[in-house]
Design an enzyme around this catalytic site. Structure first.
Site: not given
Lengths: 49, 772
Positions: B480, B670, B674
């Site tokens: 990501d 993280d 998100d």
């Protein structure tokens, strides 16, 4: 064969005596750490206690 | 709590149907009840009478200080406590305790972990005393979970088992001696009186083996009977008792065969198997506790305290670094990275870190169970406690299985009794002994516990039950952010000389960089190692700003632009700041140089990506960074598919698209920014470094941020799934083959004992292969 009448009971008594001594050994902590002593005897004791 | 007269807490009138006059009283009373204080005051009145009855309630149930330490209060006022259970010896025991404690008033949720022998109890209000009482009532001893206690409980349990093992072993050997002549003598060769003597001697030695060494099985069976929940001990205990009773009867009447040798050997083998299982379990739980051990041994810190940490000491709370000096700490417990990290004043210091530099002082912000370290522990624990529903179903099936076996045995005995009573007994004992629901019940939990232990060693912390299985089925991994794959350490990318010659500028930079331990300065020092550095004197480090020194009679500064510019009056104009990490070099006459830094790919990243691809996983990189940078980066690492400038919506759509094509997606991010994407993914893996761990909402946490550990964890997950399937099919095949044989009378009780112990050990041993 009559001696068996002495030896068999004797062996039973002996088994109980051995059992009791193992019991004491376990109580005394002799079997608490089965891995440590094998290593600690190799480890250097640089500073005398 | 007394609810008969008014408010249970303060005694004022209460609204009808309410126990408390107000929510204030209610929460206070809940806390008091949870801490066992109500009981404490009641007990004090009775303290005059000596209450030293055998099996007296231990003092800890009323220990307020201890209760305040072990009972955690959630923001919504509910309580949570962890108890260590002694005497737990099978998964069914864990189940029993679970159900007993769930009936206690004020308990809303309870989960028992067999592997770690811990019960986690949650609820609006409960007292430790009540919990202890109910756990004792169902036959177990409990202790509040306290790191230092564990070793004691473990060793006393191991000692008791060892004593039983010795007695059984000694009895087994000696009884075999008495049985031996009967095996080798031809019919009629041994005088009847000698044979009788041998039998009596055997009986005498078998009694302690059954009564003492076999007592855990007998006690377990009694418990199962009382709870009307047939488990693993019931068939075993019945087998022992039936064989022993038949032999004793034969000895007394002088007719029929004796099985003393089989009985003693059976008990010995079972205990031996249990001893090995205890050792294996202790080993597994130790690896899960390696995090807990990082916890400093000083709980006496309160929020807001200023704490000084000596060199080499560990930090006992989360907090903020004070003063003006940088500190150097090792966060190896968190990242697995033993290289120290430089913290500047105002940076956060994490509990469990080791001070590898000079002493520093920090202000505690989170203590005890609030720290990141404790949060990680809790999340790991939760994953272990939560049981996937089908595991619980497997355990219920094991109980039903035992019930069926008992019925079948009773039927077989009844049918055979008229033909051949001896054979009926023989078959009953063999079948009872040889059936092994243990293997069935242990197949999955042992594999999952061993897998999460092995993953923890690779800094991959599983926080949700079922995450291991889902990870094993993943087909696509989506990174990501680039941070997953970058080094996290700056590297000199470009230098612009603004005044003087290159040589002079680089020499100055090298001289100043050597004086500081900051990562950026360290990167400069490495880059300019070959430059001729002039002598620097009177140097000073300004935390958060840079380093200053006298070089060749000039005052030179290197660090933040604004701070370096203060040397000049007025500050000289400097080139426009670029979006990059920079450090500036200057003196009173103006700017000398500016250095740009960038983050390179981790050394192991390419290898880890290859490893993931070799496992058949498709690797994707989605990033909000500039498309060109992301594409270059992905190409360097061999990532097949990458997208730059991806918005959260785009990321979510991408994951949905993959899933609609049948892919199972693991998202590595993280864990905070998100949330929707992470929730959409089949497995959400959060990067632990730097984030507030307590707030992470993910299935697993990658503490080291290292992609190599992720690849390793993916491998372990697949291996765990394989091993779990092996275990289940082994347990099913074993029972399918051996039970008909035993019913046919083809298995002697002795062989049955060996086979049963071996099948359990095979399952445990197979799971332990995950830990290598």
């Amino acid at each position: 064969m009559e001696i068996l009448y002495l030896l068999v009971p004797l062996s039973v008594v002996l088994a109980f005596v051995i059992g009791a001594s193992f019991w004491l050994a376990v109580e005394g902590g002799q079997f608490d750490d089965l891995d440590g002593p094998a290593i600690s005897i190799i480890a250097d004791e640089d500073r005398p206690q | 709590m007394d609810t008969a007269h008014g408010c249970a807490h303060c005694g004022l009138a209460t609204p009808a149907g309410h126990a408390y006059c107000c929510t204030g009283c209610e929460s206070v009373a809940a806390a008091i009840g949870g801490l066992g204080l109500g009981e404490y005051y009641r007990l004090r009145e009775a303290a005059a009478a000596p209450a030293q009855a055998p099996g007296a309630v231990p003092a800890w149930v009323d220990d307020r200080e201890l209760a305040s330490r072990v009972v955690k209060v959630a923001p919504d006022g509910s309580l949570e406590v962890e108890l260590l259970l002694e005497g737990l010896h099978c998964a069914a025991c864990a189940w029993l305790v679970e159900h007993a404690v769930a009936k206690v008033e004020g308990v809303s949720a309870v989960t028992v972990n067999y592997g770690l022998r811990r019960a986690r109890i949650r609820g609006p209000a409960f007292s430790l005393r009540a919990l202890h009482a109910v756990i004792r009532a169902v036959g177990y001893e409990s202790w509040p979970y306290d790191e230092s206690r564990i070793a004691t409980v473990e060793s006393s349990e191991r000692r008791a088992l060892m004593r039983r093992l010795w007695v059984a072993g000694l009895g087994m050997m000696q009884v075999m001696m008495y049985a031996f002549p009967a095996y080798v003598a031809d019919a009629g060769e041994m005088p009847a009186d000698i044979e009788s003597l041998m039998r009596w001697a055997g009986l005498l030695l078998t009694v302690p083996v059954v009564a003492y060494s076999g007592s855990p099985f007998l006690a377990g069976a009694r418990r199962e009977l009382r709870a009307r929940r047939p488990g693993m001990d019931l068939p075993v205990a019945l087998g022992i008792l039936v064989a022993f009773a038949a032999s004793a009867w034969a000895t007394i009447t002088g007719q029929g065969p004796v099985y003393f040798d089989s009985v003693t050997m059976f008990v010995f083998l079972l205990l031996g198997g249990r001893y090995l299982e205890l050792l294996a379990r202790a080993k597994a739980s130790r690896s899960l506790q390696h995090l807990a051990r990082a916890r400093a041994k000083d709980p006496g810190i309160a929020v807001g305290d200023r704490v000084t940490v000596r060199n080499g000491a560990s930090v006992a709370a989360d907090g903020i670094l004070e003063g003006t000096q940088d500190a150097t700490v090792s966060e190896a417990w968190l990242t697995g990275e033993s290289r120290p990290v430089v913290k500047r004043p105002g940076d956060s210091i994490l509990c469990g870190s080791i001070n590898s530099g000079p002493a520093f002082t920090f202000t505690a912000q989170r203590v005890g169970s609030e720290t990141s370290l404790a949060a990680i522990e809790r999340m790991m624990q939760r994953a272990l406690d939560e049981r996937p529903p089908w595991v619980a179903a497997a355990q219920r099936a094991a109980g039903a299985f035992v019930a069926c076996i008992l019925v079948a045995v009773a039927a077989a005995v009844v049918l055979q009794w008229n033909d051949d009573p001896q054979r009926a007994i023989w078959i009953a004992v063999s079948v009872l002994v040889v059936t092994c629901p243990c293997a069935l019940a242990l197949a999955t939990p042992t594999a999952l516990t061993a897998a999460s232990g092995a993953m923890a060693q690779r800094n991959f912390i599983v926080t949700r039950a079922g995450a291991i299985e889902r990870l094993a089925g993943v087909t696509d991994i989506v990174f990501d952010k680039t941070g997953t794959l970058t080094e996290g350490r700056p590297r000199l990318a470009r230098s612009d000389v603004l005044g003087g010659t290159r040589q002079q500028a680089f020499g100055l930079a090298a001289a100043l960089a050597k004086l500081s331990s900051h990562p950026i300065d360290a990167a400069l020092a490495t880059a300019f190692r070959g430059e001729a550095a002039p002598e620097a004197a009177m140097h000073r480090n300004f935390a958060g700003l840079g380093v200053e020194a006298m070089v060749q009679g000039r005052r030179v500064r290197m660090g933040r632009a604004e701070w370096v510019g203060l040397l000049q009056s007025p500050p000289a104009p400097r080139p426009a700041a670029v979006e990059a990490t920079t450090t500036w070099l200057g003196d009173a006459n103006g700017w000398i140089a500016v250095f740009f830094f960038e983050d390179g790919a981790r050394a192991e990243a390419a290898g880890a990506v290859r490893e993931l691809q070799a496992r058949g996983l498709k690797v994707h990189l989605l990033s909000g960074d500039q498309a060109g940078v992301v594409a270059r980066f992905a190409a360097a690492l061999g990532i097949g598919h990458s997208e730059g400038a991806a918005t959260p919506e785009r990321k979510l759509a991408f994951v949905r698209e993959l899933q609609s094509n049948g892919a199972r997606v693991a998202m590595v991010g993280d864990g905070i920014n998100d949330a929707p994407v992470m929730a959409q993914a089949d497995v959400a893996v959060a990067m632990g470094g730097g984030a507030d761990l307590a707030q992470l909402n993910a299935d697993a946490i990658l503490l080291s941020d290292s992609p190599a550990d992720l690849a390793a964890a993916a491998g372990i997950a697949r291996k765990a799934r394989r091993i779990q399937r092996q275990n289940l099919s082994w347990a099913l095949a074993y029972n399918a083959i051996v039970i008909p044989l035993a019913f046919a009378g083809l298995v002697t009780p002795l062989v049955a004992g060996i086979a049963m112990s071996a099948s359990s050990l095979a399952v445990v041993g197979n799971s332990m292969r995950l830990r290598s």
